[in-house]
Scaffold this active site. Structure first.
Site: not given
Ligand SMILES: *[C@@H]1O[C@H](CO)[C@@H](O)[C@H](O)[C@H]1NC(C)=O
Ligand SMILES: *[C@@H]1O[C@H](CO)[C@@H](O)[C@H](O)[C@H]1NC(C)=O
Ligand SMILES: *[C@@H]1O[C@H](CO)[C@@H](O)[C@H](O)[C@H]1NC(C)=O
Ligand SMILES: *[C@@H]1O[C@H](CO)[C@@H](O)[C@H](O)[C@H]1NC(C)=O
Ligand SMILES: *[C@@H]1O[C@H](CO)[C@@H](O)[C@H](O)[C@H]1NC(C)=O
Length: 604
Positions: A302, A306, A520
């Site tokens: 994650e 990002d 996400s």
């Protein structure tokens, strides 16, 4: 007479202070049924210490909200006149009487005033207390609870009380009834083997897809297989934009659940997808014991996704990665202060305490809304409003489970209320449902359609804010008669607000290249576009965009948002909602067109 009544008051005060606090009548403040999966393990040892957070009421919050809407409304003369740190603090300050009563109460439990840790506005106070003392204060009994599947543990209770004289002076006590379920919104990372380009492959690369809203009206067809920085720049009409306000503008990302972003992976990604950025990095801010070992084999999917996309799309804008602590296993025998599993407020306090927080922040984490106690959810949401009033744009992923609850096995999806009644209904995601944040759903393919996992629907907690009332009404009016009775709340805050690509993003994790998907991926993509819009505004001497939603809904028909009109988001044994013309609860108002948005935001 005066002297007499003064004496009387003093005597009374002494009586209160002298009385053992457990004899003071308590009144139950909150009772919950723990979310599914949490089992009571054993009584919490009395001498283990916890960080107890108390929220004092913000009597003038509605005043802050009024300011927020004025400075966020592009048609209002105050648009962009964001509030200072001090102005926000004044508007959310507790009543002095609340402060006094709470302080006296804490002191009466043997806690020295010097040990109180206060939020910038003094609307939260944090103390470190043994469980036994907290139990006396809140007339409750703490237990160690264990989440069966994940093995996570937490010290919690299912009910807490306050002395009657304090009942209206404390809104939230944490940890008490919030059983954390915070999950990251990412599908699994797939390692993709390198496929040597075949002749057929090479041929398709020569042609391009016609997409009127894209950069020069065309997108590389390879973007249907693999999303890269270049693909997003083409699809969202941002190619060629070079940020210049690197001394003013900043973009932030938050990481939870022990995840940190790996800098070596970022360099590999840049070499592959953003060569100009090779050698650049980001700033790490550790809040409450967040992790950042930079051990390559512990890199977070994650966090890497990002950073690679948000920072890659905004290079050379300075980036900040907030690594927020909050879920280490509780070591009962160690008798050290245990972490509170408090995912949001510590970060909000950090941001509100900062004179110049990043103007755009993306978060790809969330909880099932129903597992977050209402009092806590409202206070955290109010904290996001304060950041909006300061000129910060907050983007949150809408969730990866359609209208459902994220149970990976559709056969066992629960989709039931947590209140003991077990009523079947859709499960929205918090904080995406907070009306003061911008919630980001997912799309796939070119031309874009809604991705089937895009989280969306309607809050059971927050009602429809006025900025989206018209758009939500239009959606509800086209629903077939009698759609999903009882499964959703037609007067709730509809989410998401906006969307972006969410599948087949190429990322580097632990030194390997692979694909990843989820909303996400969508949230940092939109955040990057917003950050670049802020860059353009700052370059023209304009303030940053701040809270986005009033602007987004006002420009719904401007052509600057690409309306997504096909796809649906199944869950809970239903087909979910359909993407439609106009706003819908899976792609919101659509996907951004940077070029057109830039023209609009430079006019306000
Ligand atoms: C709330 O606002 C009112 C009017 O604006 C003001 O008189 C009052 O002092 C404020 N209350 C607090 C607790 O700041
Ligand atoms: C791009 O997508 C194709 C088709 O799914 C796949 O075979 C290929 O490995 C991908 N390329 C990369 C670099 O991942
Ligand atoms: C890095 O992480 C791996 C996996 O958790 C662990 O086995 C290894 O010891 C770590 N390396 C260092 C230098 O800490
Ligand atoms: C609701 O579900 C829980 C957990 O599955 C179960 O223990 C409980 O008995 C159910 N309650 C009712 C009223 O059906
Ligand atoms: C979605 O569209 C299909 C096909 O047009 C239709 O049958 C269905 O009723 C729609 N569902 C909702 C919830 O609007």
């Amino acid at each position: 007479m005066k002297v007499l009544s003064l004496t009387f008051a003093l005597v009374l005060a002494e009586c209160i202070l002298a009385a053992p606090s457990k004899d003071i009548a308590h009144k139950v403040k909150e009772t919950v049924i723990p979310p599914r999966g949490w089992k009571k393990h054993s009584p919490a040892p009395k001498d283990v210490t916890i960080e107890l957070r108390l929220a004092l009421p913000q009597p003038n919050f509605s005043e802050l909200e009024k300011h927020l809407y004025e400075v966020s409304d592009p048609t209002h003369h105050r648009y962009g006149e964001h509030l200072s740190k001090e102005e926000v603090e004044e508007l959310v300050a507790p009543h002095p009487e609340s402060l006094r009563l709470v302080d006296e109460w804490l002191v009466s439990h043997g806690l020295p005033v010097e040990s109180f840790i206060r939020s910038p506005a003094q609307d939260w106070v944090k103390i470190i207390v043994p469980v036994g003392v907290a139990e006396e204060m809140l007339d409750t009994e703490y237990h160690l609870w264990v989440h069966e599947k994940s093995g996570k543990s937490a010290i919690r209770t299912t009910s807490w009380s306050l002395p009657e004289f304090l009942f209206d002076h404390i809104e939230v006590a944490h940890p008490t009834t919030y059983f954390p379920s915070t999950k990251s919104m990412t599908a699994t990372f797939h390692i993709s083997p390198d496929v040597p380009p075949t002749e057929a492959n090479a041929k398709t690369l020569l042609s391009s897809l016609d997409v009127p809203s894209a950069h020069n009206g065309q997108v590389d067809p390879e973007c249907n297989n693999n999303i890269t920085i270049s693909c997003l720049q083409q699809i969202y009409n941002m190619k060629g934009y070079v940020p210049t306000q690197t001394h003013h503008n900043r973009i932030g990302l938050t990481g939870y659940l022990e995840q940190f972003a790996n800098i070596a992976d970022l360099q590999s990604f840049y070499a592959y997808s953003r060569p100009e950025a090779v050698g650049s990095s980001f700033n790490v801010v550790d809040i409450n014991g967040g992790q950042n070992s930079q051990n390559l084999s512990e890199a977070g999917v994650e966090a890497n996704l990002d950073t690679q996309y948000a920072f890659g799309l905004t290079f050379p804008t300075p980036g900040t990665f907030f690594t927020v602590g909050g879920s280490p296993p509780i070591d009962i025998d160690n008798h050290t202060p245990t972490n509170t599993n408090e995912p949001y407020q510590d970060w909000v306090d950090y941001m509100l305490g900062h004179p110049n927080p990043p103007q755009t922040v993306s978060t790809s984490y969330g909880d099932d809304e129903q597992t977050v106690p209402e009092s806590y959810a409202r206070r955290v949401c109010n904290g996001f409003a304060q950041l909006g009033a300061r000129g910060v744009s907050l983007l949150f992923s809408s969730g990866d489970f359609g209208v459902g609850d994220g149970n990976p096995d559709p056969e066992t999806q629960v989709c039931q209320t947590n209140d003991g009644r077990n009523v079947t209904r859709f499960i929205p995601t918090f904080p995406a449902t907070c009306p003061f944040v911008t919630s980001v759903g997912g799309t796939i393919k070119i031309p874009e359609v809604a991705v089937d996992f895009s989280g969306g629907g309607f809050s059971h907690l927050f009602s429809t804010p006025s900025y989206q009332q018209e758009a939500v009404n239009a959606f509800l009016q086209q629903l077939p008669e009698g759609t999903y009775p009882g499964l959703f709340n037609p007067s709730g805050r509809g989410f998401p607000d906006i969307s972006a690509q969410s599948e087949r993003f190429i990322v580097f994790v632990g030194g390997q290249r692979g694909h990843v998907g989820g909303t996400s991926a969508s949230a940092p993509t939109v955040a990057a576009i917003i950050s670049n819009l802020n860059d353009a505004r700052l370059a023209h001497g304009l303030p940053p965009l701040g809270f986005l939603n009033p602007l987004l809904y006002k420009i719904q028909h401007s052509g600057a948002l690409n309306d997504i009109t096909s796809g649906n988001n199944p869950g809970c044994g239903t087909q979910g909602f359909n993407a439609t013309a106009g706003w819908d609860p899976l792609t919101g108002l659509g996907t951004p067109n940077f070029g057109k948005l830039k023209d609009i935001v430079l006019r306000h």
